[in-house]
Design an enzyme around this catalytic site. Sequence first.
Site, short mmCIF file in Angstrom:
data_model
loop_
_atom_site.label_atom_id
_atom_site.label_comp_id
_atom_site.label_asym_id
_atom_site.label_seq_id
_atom_site.Cartn_x
_atom_site.Cartn_y
_atom_site.Cartn_z
N HIS A 43 34.58 10.13 16.27
CA HIS A 43 34.67 10.73 14.93
C HIS A 43 35.18 9.66 13.95
CE1 HIS A 43 35.82 14.54 12.46
NE2 HIS A 43 35.56 13.52 11.65
N GLU A 70 30.71 12.67 15.30
CA GLU A 70 31.19 13.70 14.39
C GLU A 70 31.59 13.08 13.06
OE1 GLU A 70 33.33 16.65 17.67
OE2 GLU A 70 34.56 15.42 16.34
N HIS A 190 38.50 21.45 19.77
CA HIS A 190 39.76 21.32 19.02
C HIS A 190 40.89 22.04 19.75
CE1 HIS A 190 41.55 19.65 15.35
NE2 HIS A 190 42.50 20.53 15.59
#
Length: 238
Positions: A43, A70, A190
Amino acid sequence: MTKLSVNINKLATLRNSRGGNVPNLIQATRDIESFGAQGITIHPRPDERHIRYQDARDLKDVVNTEFNIEGNPVQKFIDLVIEVKPTQVTLVPDAEDAITSNAGWDIVKNAVFLKEVIKTFKSEGIRTSIFVDPDTKMVEAAANTGADRIELYTESYAHHYAQGHKNKIAIFTEAAKIAHKVGLGINAGHDLSLENIKFFKENIPNLLEVSIGHALICESLYLGLENVIPMYLHRLEK
């Protein structure tokens, strides 16, 4: 079996904290895959405080499983993804100064923008996923953007699970059922951990992939990556 994609951002944070190239992300990626991981997630953020844009380029020919990038689809990110052509791109509505991802998209409000971005990525043969809260309205809206999958934002699940409120899984189960009904694949991520992943897997139908980084790396400080990855895989089995 639900696939495990390991997010290596925390390894990049550790590397950057000292300068140099320890830990080496290239070698770590090879090792993580050899330990059984079925994907690698990164990410990159605009300030490159952990994963750098060059890391994405360097990992392009290293990842042998699924490569998931991401990020917030600002133009710099879009250009990077098109250059690298990962297996999957996951669109996340991060503010530039966000410590970590903290909300899914308001897909209704951003529908036109998301449709254009997704069209761009799919024209390059890249699978697309949208980061969403467990909100059936947003899940249904995601189907109209042309996305291939959604990624359920699981922070609230992890929080309630830790407090003993397992019934809070219900909204995620319902969101997954709606996603499958409208033709969307289902990912999640998450704050998923060794403690809560098995219950989540058991209650989310058609779960294709989980992306786990922070907890997995923290657990590996005690148990080692070579042990932790198979422990996740065991919990993700049907």
